[in-house]
Design a protein around this motif. Structure first.
Motif, PDB file in Angstrom:
ATOM      1  N   ASN A 195      -3.498   6.758   7.106  1.00 19.23           N
ATOM      2  CA  ASN A 195      -4.965   6.818   7.023  1.00 19.23           C
ATOM      3  C   ASN A 195      -5.596   5.569   7.635  1.00 19.23           C
ATOM      4  OD1 ASN A 195      -7.508   7.764   6.475  1.00 19.23           O
ATOM      5  ND2 ASN A 195      -7.381   7.555   4.260  1.00 19.23           N
ATOM      6  N   ILE A 196      -5.203   5.272   8.874  1.00 19.23           N
ATOM      7  CA  ILE A 196      -5.835   4.165   9.602  1.00 19.23           C
ATOM      8  C   ILE A 196      -7.130   4.693  10.211  1.00 19.23           C
ATOM      9  CG2 ILE A 196      -5.635   2.506  11.499  1.00 19.23           C
ATOM     10  CD1 ILE A 196      -2.623   2.603  11.149  1.00 19.23           C
ATOM     11  N   MET A 197      -8.228   4.022   9.948  1.00 17.33           N
ATOM     12  CA  MET A 197      -9.511   4.482  10.466  1.00 17.33           C
ATOM     13  C   MET A 197      -9.584   4.319  11.981  1.00 17.33           C
ATOM     14  SD  MET A 197     -12.226   3.205   7.583  1.00 17.33           S
ATOM     15  CE  MET A 197     -13.614   3.778   8.572  1.00 17.33           C
ATOM     16  N   SER A 198     -10.240   5.268  12.629  1.00 19.65           N
ATOM     17  CA  SER A 198     -10.364   5.208  14.089  1.00 19.65           C
ATOM     18  C   SER A 198     -11.336   4.107  14.506  1.00 19.65           C
ATOM     19  CB  SER A 198     -10.814   6.556  14.649  1.00 19.65           C
ATOM     20  OG  SER A 198     -12.029   6.952  14.041  1.00 19.65           O
ATOM     21  N   THR A 199     -12.314   3.827  13.650  1.00 23.26           N
ATOM     22  CA  THR A 199     -13.229   2.721  13.954  1.00 23.26           C
ATOM     23  C   THR A 199     -12.602   1.412  13.478  1.00 23.26           C
ATOM     24  OG1 THR A 199     -14.358   3.050  11.846  1.00 23.26           O
ATOM     25  CG2 THR A 199     -15.320   4.107  13.766  1.00 23.26           C
ATOM     26  N   GLU A 200     -13.027   0.315  14.075  1.00 24.98           N
ATOM     27  CA  GLU A 200     -12.472  -0.989  13.711  1.00 24.98           C
ATOM     28  C   GLU A 200     -13.532  -2.061  13.905  1.00 24.98           C
ATOM     29  OE1 GLU A 200     -10.242  -1.383  18.041  1.00 24.98           O
ATOM     30  OE2 GLU A 200      -9.204  -0.513  16.334  1.00 24.98           O
ATOM     31  N   LEU A 201     -13.293  -3.230  13.363  1.00 29.47           N
ATOM     32  CA  LEU A 201     -14.209  -4.365  13.491  1.00 29.47           C
ATOM     33  C   LEU A 201     -13.587  -5.388  14.422  1.00 29.47           C
ATOM     34  CD1 LEU A 201     -15.131  -4.846   9.703  1.00 29.47           C
ATOM     35  CD2 LEU A 201     -16.463  -3.634  11.433  1.00 29.47           C
ATOM     36  N   ILE A 202     -14.211  -5.594  15.573  1.00 31.35           N
ATOM     37  CA  ILE A 202     -13.710  -6.607  16.503  1.00 31.35           C
ATOM     38  C   ILE A 202     -14.243  -7.970  16.052  1.00 31.35           C
ATOM     39  CG2 ILE A 202     -13.593  -7.350  18.905  1.00 31.35           C
ATOM     40  CD1 ILE A 202     -12.206  -4.648  18.239  1.00 31.35           C
TER      41      ILE A 202
ATOM     42  N   ALA B 114       0.840  -1.211   0.000  1.00 28.81           N
ATOM     43  CA  ALA B 114       0.000   0.000   0.000  1.00 28.81           C
ATOM     44  C   ALA B 114       0.867   1.249   0.000  1.00 28.81           C
ATOM     45  CB  ALA B 114      -0.898  -0.002   1.239  1.00 28.81           C
ATOM     46  N   PRO B 115       1.289   1.717  -1.168  1.00 28.11           N
ATOM     47  CA  PRO B 115       2.103   2.940  -1.228  1.00 28.11           C
ATOM     48  C   PRO B 115       1.404   4.097  -0.522  1.00 28.11           C
ATOM     49  CG  PRO B 115       1.945   1.899  -3.387  1.00 28.11           C
ATOM     50  CD  PRO B 115       0.972   1.189  -2.486  1.00 28.11           C
ATOM     51  N   GLN B 116       2.172   4.872   0.214  1.00 26.38           N
ATOM     52  CA  GLN B 116       1.607   5.970   1.002  1.00 26.38           C
ATOM     53  C   GLN B 116       0.839   6.970   0.141  1.00 26.38           C
ATOM     54  OE1 GLN B 116       1.264   6.728   4.110  1.00 26.38           O
ATOM     55  NE2 GLN B 116       2.477   5.183   5.133  1.00 26.38           N
ATOM     56  N   GLU B 117       1.277   7.153  -1.121  1.00 22.46           N
ATOM     57  CA  GLU B 117       0.635   8.197  -1.914  1.00 22.46           C
ATOM     58  C   GLU B 117      -0.824   7.897  -2.234  1.00 22.46           C
ATOM     59  OE1 GLU B 117       3.313   5.797  -4.795  1.00 22.46           O
ATOM     60  OE2 GLU B 117       3.426   6.642  -2.778  1.00 22.46           O
ATOM     61  N   THR B 118      -1.250   6.625  -2.099  1.00 24.76           N
ATOM     62  CA  THR B 118      -2.666   6.348  -2.340  1.00 24.76           C
ATOM     63  C   THR B 118      -3.527   6.892  -1.206  1.00 24.76           C
ATOM     64  OG1 THR B 118      -2.674   4.196  -1.214  1.00 24.76           O
ATOM     65  CG2 THR B 118      -2.100   4.213  -3.556  1.00 24.76           C
ATOM     66  N   SER B 119      -3.012   6.807   0.011  1.00 27.46           N
ATOM     67  CA  SER B 119      -3.730   7.288   1.198  1.00 27.46           C
ATOM     68  C   SER B 119      -5.127   6.685   1.326  1.00 27.46           C
ATOM     69  CB  SER B 119      -3.843   8.819   1.200  1.00 27.46           C
ATOM     70  OG  SER B 119      -2.580   9.389   1.385  1.00 27.46           O
ATOM     71  N   TRP B 120      -5.334   5.507   0.786  1.00 26.88           N
ATOM     72  CA  TRP B 120      -6.639   4.863   0.936  1.00 26.88           C
ATOM     73  C   TRP B 120      -6.886   4.537   2.401  1.00 26.88           C
ATOM     74  CZ3 TRP B 120      -7.203   0.685  -3.475  1.00 26.88           C
ATOM     75  CH2 TRP B 120      -7.204   1.351  -4.719  1.00 26.88           C
ATOM     76  N   PRO B 121      -8.135   4.585   2.847  1.00 23.75           N
ATOM     77  CA  PRO B 121      -8.416   4.212   4.239  1.00 23.75           C
ATOM     78  C   PRO B 121      -8.021   2.762   4.511  1.00 23.75           C
ATOM     79  CG  PRO B 121     -10.325   5.269   3.221  1.00 23.75           C
ATOM     80  CD  PRO B 121      -9.345   5.009   2.116  1.00 23.75           C
ATOM     81  N   LEU B 122      -7.468   2.543   5.684  1.00 21.91           N
ATOM     82  CA  LEU B 122      -7.169   1.187   6.149  1.00 21.91           C
ATOM     83  C   LEU B 122      -8.085   0.890   7.325  1.00 21.91           C
ATOM     84  CD1 LEU B 122      -5.573  -1.455   6.491  1.00 21.91           C
ATOM     85  CD2 LEU B 122      -3.898  -0.177   7.831  1.00 21.91           C
ATOM     86  N   LEU B 123      -8.955  -0.095   7.149  1.00 19.81           N
ATOM     87  CA  LEU B 123      -9.850  -0.522   8.217  1.00 19.81           C
ATOM     88  C   LEU B 123      -9.277  -1.785   8.841  1.00 19.81           C
ATOM     89  CD1 LEU B 123     -12.553  -0.159   9.737  1.00 19.81           C
ATOM     90  CD2 LEU B 123     -13.611  -1.606   8.013  1.00 19.81           C
ATOM     91  N   LEU B 124      -9.149  -1.780  10.158  1.00 17.06           N
ATOM     92  CA  LEU B 124      -8.602  -2.929  10.873  1.00 17.06           C
ATOM     93  C   LEU B 124      -9.731  -3.796  11.418  1.00 17.06           C
ATOM     94  CD1 LEU B 124      -5.777  -1.166  12.928  1.00 17.06           C
ATOM     95  CD2 LEU B 124      -5.577  -2.334  10.725  1.00 17.06           C
ATOM     96  N   ALA B 125      -9.510  -5.102  11.380  1.00 23.41           N
ATOM     97  CA  ALA B 125     -10.464  -6.055  11.946  1.00 23.41           C
ATOM     98  C   ALA B 125      -9.667  -7.118  12.689  1.00 23.41           C
ATOM     99  CB  ALA B 125     -11.301  -6.696  10.843  1.00 23.41           C
ATOM    100  N   GLY B 126     -10.252  -7.668  13.747  1.00 23.33           N
ATOM    101  CA  GLY B 126      -9.555  -8.734  14.465  1.00 23.33           C
ATOM    102  C   GLY B 126      -9.714  -8.630  15.968  1.00 23.33           C
ATOM    103  N   GLN B 127      -8.667  -9.057  16.680  1.00 20.27           N
ATOM    104  CA  GLN B 127      -8.688  -9.062  18.145  1.00 20.27           C
ATOM    105  C   GLN B 127      -8.177  -7.721  18.667  1.00 20.27           C
ATOM    106  OE1 GLN B 127      -6.482 -12.767  17.997  1.00 20.27           O
ATOM    107  NE2 GLN B 127      -8.033 -13.768  19.257  1.00 20.27           N
TER     108      GLN B 127
ATOM    109  N   GLN C 210     -19.208  -5.339   6.013  1.00 22.57           N
ATOM    110  CA  GLN C 210     -19.127  -4.453   7.181  1.00 22.57           C
ATOM    111  C   GLN C 210     -18.123  -3.329   6.942  1.00 22.57           C
ATOM    112  OE1 GLN C 210     -18.962  -6.446  11.152  1.00 22.57           O
ATOM    113  NE2 GLN C 210     -19.192  -8.321   9.964  1.00 22.57           N
ATOM    114  N   ALA C 211     -17.022  -3.669   6.275  1.00 29.36           N
ATOM    115  CA  ALA C 211     -15.996  -2.662   5.988  1.00 29.36           C
ATOM    116  C   ALA C 211     -16.557  -1.567   5.094  1.00 29.36           C
ATOM    117  CB  ALA C 211     -14.788  -3.324   5.325  1.00 29.36           C
TER     118      ALA C 211
END
Length: 257
Positions: free
Chosen positions: A119-126, A91-104, A140-141
């Protein structure tokens, strides 16, 4: 559609998966650098084994038996660091696409402290289910991304309308398009599917726009959107009836022109 462009990173002890969503759809990104699970880190070399001890001091390669405290933090730290390095390559930085995290949850928190991605999203999927369905996760993402986009768009539009009297807004293409090339645009609003044909000579600050597409023309709406993102601004693609002042392109500026 900007809502289609994002990364989804699943981080659990038993599995790690990276998904990329773009105009072509969603697919899992396969990379050798990405650890498949926390065991990959525990077993990655003999030196690392010194940290892997149960409460009675026995070495172990079973994640469930690792004690809390420093040994656990070391393993988790190495795990999320390796995940981040593998992700950054994809994920090259210049794209700056949102990164949604999911997991523990504890692994996601550790990743957020480690990663430099901007651009890590503040919301996440547990995700507590080890057999979580990838299609459900993607759905969900998308919902989370759309919610965030709608919220941010509403906030920026409110700021735009509150700033109209301050020269911090423009809905004239001849002002907006050059401003995107010179890092002046904080938020760009563009009409969905709209085109403005022509060319822009950045070196000489010369803009040519044409009523119809001519040979060698670029879509200046697309160029403006790319330049805005490259300079750290935000782009919101909107339906015609929701555009400020009925414009094709409009901008909230960082400073007055």
């Amino acid at each position: 559609n900007v809502v289609d462009e994002f990364y989804l990173l699943l981080i659990r002890r038993d599995k790690t998966k990276l998904f990329r969503s773009d105009a072509q759809g969603v697919h899992e990104v396969q990379t050798d650098e990405m650890p498949k699970n926390i065991n990959d880190v525990i077993n990655f070399d003999e030196e690392g084994k010194a940290f892997m001890q149960t409460e009675d001091g026995q070495n172990t390669d079973t994640p469930e038996l690792i004690t809390s405290g420093r040994p656990e933090k070391v393993i988790v730290g190495v795990y999320v660091e390796k995940i981040d390095k593998a992700f950054q390559k994809q994920a090259p930085q210049e794209t700056s696409w949102p990164l949604l995290l999911a997991g523990q949850e504890e692994l996601l928190e550790a990743f957020k402290k480690t990663s430099q991605y901007n651009n890590i999203m503040s919301t996440e999927l547990i995700v507590t289910d080890e057999h979580a369905n990838s299609k459900d996760l993607i759905q969900q993402a998308r919902q989370k991304i759309e919610e965030r986009m709608n919220s941010e768009r509403s906030e920026r539009l409110e700021t735009y309308f509150n700033s109209i009297a301050t020269n911090l807004t423009s809905s004239m293409p001849e002002h907006v398009i050059p401003a995107t090339f010179y890092s002046q645009v904080r938020a760009l609003f563009v009409e969905k599917g709209a085109h403005i044909w022509g060319s822009f000579d950045q070196q000489n600050n010369k803009l040519d726009m044409h009523a119809e597409r001519e040979d060698g023309d670029d879509c200046l709406v697309e160029k403006a959107a790319i330049q805005t993102i490259l300079h750290g601004g935000e782009v919101f693609i909107m339906e015609k009836e929701k555009m400020p002042n009925g414009a094709t392109i409009a901008a909230l500026l960082r400073y007055a022109q």
